[in-house]
Each structure stands twice: as C-alpha cells, then as structure tokens.
Design an enzyme around this catalytic site. Structure first.
Site, PDB file in Angstrom:
ATOM      1  N   LYS A 116       0.841  -1.188   0.000  1.00 58.73           N
ATOM      2  CA  LYS A 116       0.000   0.000   0.000  1.00 58.73           C
ATOM      3  C   LYS A 116       0.886   1.252   0.000  1.00 58.73           C
ATOM      4  CE  LYS A 116      -3.773   1.818   2.903  1.00 58.73           C
ATOM      5  NZ  LYS A 116      -4.655   1.393   4.011  1.00 58.73           N
ATOM      6  N   ILE A 151      -6.944   8.343   3.464  1.00 61.06           N
ATOM      7  CA  ILE A 151      -6.834   6.916   3.826  1.00 61.06           C
ATOM      8  C   ILE A 151      -7.986   6.485   4.735  1.00 61.06           C
ATOM      9  CG2 ILE A 151      -5.074   5.136   4.294  1.00 61.06           C
ATOM     10  CD1 ILE A 151      -2.941   7.137   4.461  1.00 61.06           C
ATOM     11  N   SER A 177      -9.502   1.286   2.617  1.00 61.77           N
ATOM     12  CA  SER A 177      -8.585   2.192   1.937  1.00 61.77           C
ATOM     13  C   SER A 177      -7.499   1.472   1.132  1.00 61.77           C
ATOM     14  CB  SER A 177      -7.940   3.130   2.973  1.00 61.77           C
ATOM     15  OG  SER A 177      -7.128   2.408   3.864  1.00 61.77           O
ATOM     16  N   GLY A 220     -10.138   0.450  10.375  1.00 63.15           N
ATOM     17  CA  GLY A 220     -11.583   0.336  10.517  1.00 63.15           C
ATOM     18  C   GLY A 220     -12.158  -0.675   9.541  1.00 63.15           C
ATOM     19  N   SER A 260      -9.804  -1.341   6.467  1.00 63.75           N
ATOM     20  CA  SER A 260      -9.107  -0.983   5.230  1.00 63.75           C
ATOM     21  C   SER A 260      -8.397  -2.130   4.521  1.00 63.75           C
ATOM     22  CB  SER A 260      -8.091   0.125   5.504  1.00 63.75           C
ATOM     23  OG  SER A 260      -8.761   1.344   5.662  1.00 63.75           O
TER      24      SER A 260
END
Length: 547
Positions: free
Chosen positions: A140, A189, A215, A237, A239
């Site tokens: 990422k 993000i 994200s 949360g 992602s």
C-alpha cells in the site's frame, strides 16, 4: 520555501512519470485499455497477448506458497518471476489504475542479485534461503520505501522521496522479498473508495461501476488481476477487509503491533492514540496469509519497530473440534440477500461436518461501540483543520467519499471524554471476552459487511469491521461466492434496525447492477491469538471452499 504547485500540475506530472515507467512492450493497445464497453476486465491479462506462456503460468497458476517452492527449487529464476509480476502489474495498472509508485527496474535489478546469490551458494545443496526468497510483494502507498514518494495521494507530499524504508519494507527485504510497486488508496486513507486527486480512482476489475473498496483498494484490484499474489495493507476500521470483500481476495487484519507498522504515513494528528492501525496481508489463498504471519512472527520484529509486540509463532496443532459462534448480523445493519445467502451456504456446509459445532451468538451493543469508534477516529476535533490544511497546500478539493463519511465535520472530545471512551472500551473488552469464554468459542463467523461491493462513493459504514478494530481482535475475510441470478432484491421490511438500516439496505437493487460482485465471510479470533485464528480459518476455508 518555494510555493507548492497546484494539485493538477502535480497529478499530471505523476501520471507522466507512471506512464514512462511502463516499458513500451508492456503497453496495452488503445482498443483494449480504452474499451468503454468493458465492465469486467478479469480475463484481459491472460488474453491480451503481452504475457508469454511461462509468465501466464507463473502469475496465474500459483499462490505465494507454491511459487516460493518453485523459486527455492530453482524451477524459475527470481528474475523470471519478478519480470512476470511487474509486467502483469503494468497491465493491471492500465486496466484499473491501481498503482502509485512504480519501481520495476529496481525490482528486476534486485532479482538479478538474488539469482547470483542463489547461484553462488550452489543451487544443488540444501542452502539456507530466506523464507520469502525472491517473492514479489506489493505494498500500500502509505508504507515508506526508500527513494520513492509516500504521497498517499496528497499533492502536498508529492516529490518528497522517503529517506529510509518503513519497518515492514526493511523486514520484507531482509526476508528475501522483492518490492516492485506501491498501490492506490483514498485521500485521507479513511474511506471505502480508493480515489484521490493525484492518482485518481482505482476501478473494480470485476465491475467498473462498483467500488474497488478502501482504503487498500489498489492492492485489492491488483491482487484480483494477479499483478501481485501477496500484498500488504493497513486496517484501522476495515481498510484491509473492505477491499478484500470488493475484490474477492483473502484479507487478514492481525492484532495491532504483531506486524511492524513503523514508518507508515498515518494522517491522524500525531499522538491521538485511540484506535490503532495494523498492517496485514492480502492474498489469493488463506495459507499465504498464514505464510506471511509466520515469516514475520519468526523474525525479530522488535529490532525493526519500537512499537512491535513480540508474539511468537508456536506451530499450533490445528484443533480436532472447533466451536464456531455464528452472528447473522451486527444488530445495526441488515445484510443484503447475497450476503445472507453466502453466510447461510457457509454455515450449512460447516453444520454437515462432525468436527464443527455451530453456536448462534448475538454481538452485544455494536451501535454504541461503533459510535465510540467514530469518536476515537475524530478525537482531536482539529482533525478537520489537520486535513483541510494538508489539502489547501496544493488547493485540492475533498473527494466525494470523504465528504460523505461526515468525519470532517465531527466535533472532537475533551480529555475527560477521552478517559470515558477508554473506560467504556475496557468494559466492552470484558463483555466480549465473556462472549468467547461463556460459549467456549474458537472463532466468530459473520459477514464482513452488510453488503457486497457497492456503487462508487456509496460505501458509508464499517460497523461489521470497525467493531474488531475497536476491540483489537484479529479478523480474516474469506471469499465464498459471487452475486448470482438467484439473489433477487427483497422487501425493505427485511431491514429491521430502523431508517438508517433501510436506507443502506435499499442499495441492493438485484443481480443486474451487482453482476460479478464477490460474496465473502469474516472469521474473527481472540486478541493476540492470531495464529489460532489462522489455523481455524484454514479449516473453515477447506470445508467451505473445498480446498
């Protein structure tokens, strides 16, 4: 200091830079890359003619575990494997806009060096190769990689190459991996759509009208197209898990601190220590999530990261019998018809197995915990100023999905309010420990979201995933099916938790609009019992997906 450029100039420069890093011979003909009618591009890497038969086989037919076996046995050189994945990642980029920083040349250079080491050590003998020898791994964008930007899609951070590697990038290199690209994410993000003003939006390769998730959406699309078979995201949360749902890949959110997280660009105001982000793998098989965790936990993570939690890998024997708590919903949002069907299908298969015991459970107080989760995410109240200030430096607008979360307009909390949040979370932790202990559960099985991938900019809630960030429980997403013609939309009266639930439930209009959307389940373990979770999830995966 010199005036920062306008974001549009920066974006145009970045796009040119990306295009120049894709060799001429790896570029798709216009009629393929700009085909307005192509909604699903999953087959194009195989059919476009850019990959030769060997490259197709390397990238299509193996997960990371199998590929490592071939690399260590010398079946292919690291260079062959690296070139194959660089090329396929370039194809994925042209189809879905999933990449940010591209460093194929450096990766191929490293691959040649690893091949030389392999050769010099005498390929015949039992030489000690590092655990991830020659394996290409995508990251990422928020992970710092020395020499490349960590812009996270924000104009104000473009053109500031990292001076050193993030802890995980350094560790992966020491473990023998080959880093070759970084992947797209949302501005801030913090949303379910990987869209920003510098790189633009990542598309879902199965259906370009649905979100690729966020994200870590760039990884999701790249893995779905097999331009990578092992990527690393972060999850504060959902992602890692949300894009895994949207793209039908395996995604594992480990307990905080088990995987080194130092040197990841985090956009929260520094020191607001409420819910912490955690790094974890996204992959095409569950055993690759296990391989990743094992390789990391067996290394000395504390040497790389001051915040690392040293939980050893102990080679747990899988249990003979498993007790699975099944939560049909989270009491806040009602799962859509395909999500309900996917979970029921999975539970039916498990119920038929003598070694599995199914225990129905209700998840206590999710709505309250989610409200507190949101308060943790917006602790300082100056988050708004903090974000807006970064956007303003290059005059960039707020992306639609960030506007829609409402996060930027929430008030902060006082120090007393922060203590109250902590006290309530300590109580919740006791309640959920009791849920596990009183039912003698190995894991909880539930949906990862109340819906599949949804249309662009409409992913608005993360109760199903965020609960486990709030409590810091490890969780894994497992793909089990996709939306089928039998998944008709049904009456709104099925949404039984109030007007917000009805509104979300109405997003599902039937299989036409959701064609090809993956259906997944989520398996949750107890905090810091990540290895036990991975072992249990592997058993469930083998029964449900008949692996």
């Amino acid at each position: 200091s010199k005036m920062p450029k306008n974001y549009q100039t920066l974006a145009a420069d970045k796009k040119t830079q990306q295009w120049n890093k894709i060799p001429q011979a790896w570029r798709l003909p216009d009629e393929i890359s700009h085909d307005a009618n192509a909604t699903n591009v999953m087959d194009i890497p195989r059919t476009c003619g850019l990959l030769n038969e060997t490259e197709c086989s390397i990238t299509s037919d193996h997960d990371a575990t199998a590929l490592l076996g071939q690399l260590k046995a010398g079946v292919w050189t690291v260079e062959q494997v690296t070139v194959a994945f660089c090329k396929r990642a370039a194809i994925a980029q042209q189809l879905t806009n999933c990449l940010t920083e591209i460093f194929f040349d450096a990766a191929i250079e490293r691959a040649k060096n690893l091949d030389r080491e392999y050769h010099d050590a005498g390929s015949g003998g039992e030489m000690a190769l590092p655990p991830l020898f020659g394996l290409p791994v995508s990251l990422k964008d928020s992970f710092r990689v020395r020499g490349y930007d960590t812009s996270t899609g924000l104009g104000c951070y473009v053109g500031e190459p990292a001076g050193e590697n993030s802890a995980l990038a350094a560790l992966l290199i020491d473990l023998g991996a080959v880093l070759y690209c970084k992947t797209n994410l949302p501005q801030s993000i913090m949303t379910g759509d990987s869209d920003n003003n510098i790189f633009g939006r990542t598309l879902n390769p199965r259906n370009k009208f649905l979100t690729a998730g966020g994200s870590t959406g760039g990884e999701g699309a790249l893995l779905a197209l097999r331009g990578s078979i092992l990527g690393v995201g972060t999850d504060i949360g959902g992602s890692i898990r949300v894009p895994s749902v949207c793209n039908g890949v395996y995604g594992f959110r480990p307990s905080v601190g088990l995987v080194p997280h130092g040197g990841v660009r985090d956009l929260n105001p520094p020191g607001t220590d409420g819910v912490r982000s955690t790094a974890g793998p996204m992959a095409t098989s569950l055993r690759d999530c296990s391989l990743f965790l094992k390789s990391i936990l067996q290394a000395d993570t504390w040497k790389y990261d001051s915040t690392s939690i040293s939980v050893p890998w102990i080679d747990l024997k899988p249990k003979n019998k498993l007790r699975i708590g099944v939560a049909l919903n989270d009491g806040v949002y009602t799962p859509s018809p395909p999500v309900r069907r996917g979970l029921k299908q999975a539970v039916d298969l498990l119920r038929d197995n003598n070694d599995i015991e199914i225990v129905p459970v209700n998840l206590p107080d999710v709505k309250l915990h989610y409200q507190d989760f949101v308060s943790y995410m917006t602790l300082s109240g100056s988050d708004k100023k903090h974000y807006y200030e970064q956007f303003a430096r290059t005059s960039e607008p707020v992306i639609p999905s960030l506007q829609a979360t409402g996060f930027l307009s929430l008030p902060g909390t006082t120090l007393k309010g922060f203590f109250d949040l902590n006290a309530r979370r300590a109580e919740a932790a006791k309640t959920y420990l009791e849920l596990f202990r009183n039912n003698d559960l190995d894991v909880i099985l539930m949906p990862p979201a109340p819906h599949t991938a949804v249309p662009l900019d409409s992913w608005s809630t993360i109760t199903y995933t965020g609960l486990w960030n709030y409590l810091d429980y490890p969780a894994i997403v497992i793909p089990v099916d996709q939306v089928r013609d039998i998944d008709a939309a049904d009456d709104l009266s099925n949404a039984k938790f109030g007007p917000d639930d009805e509104k979300l439930y109405s997003l599902y209009t039937g299989p036409e609009q959701y064609k090809g959307a993956p259906v997944c389940i989520q398996v949750v373990g107890y905090r810091h019992k990540d290895e036990a979770l991975v072992k249990a999830a592997a058993v469930l995966d083998s029964i449900i997906n008949k692996i």
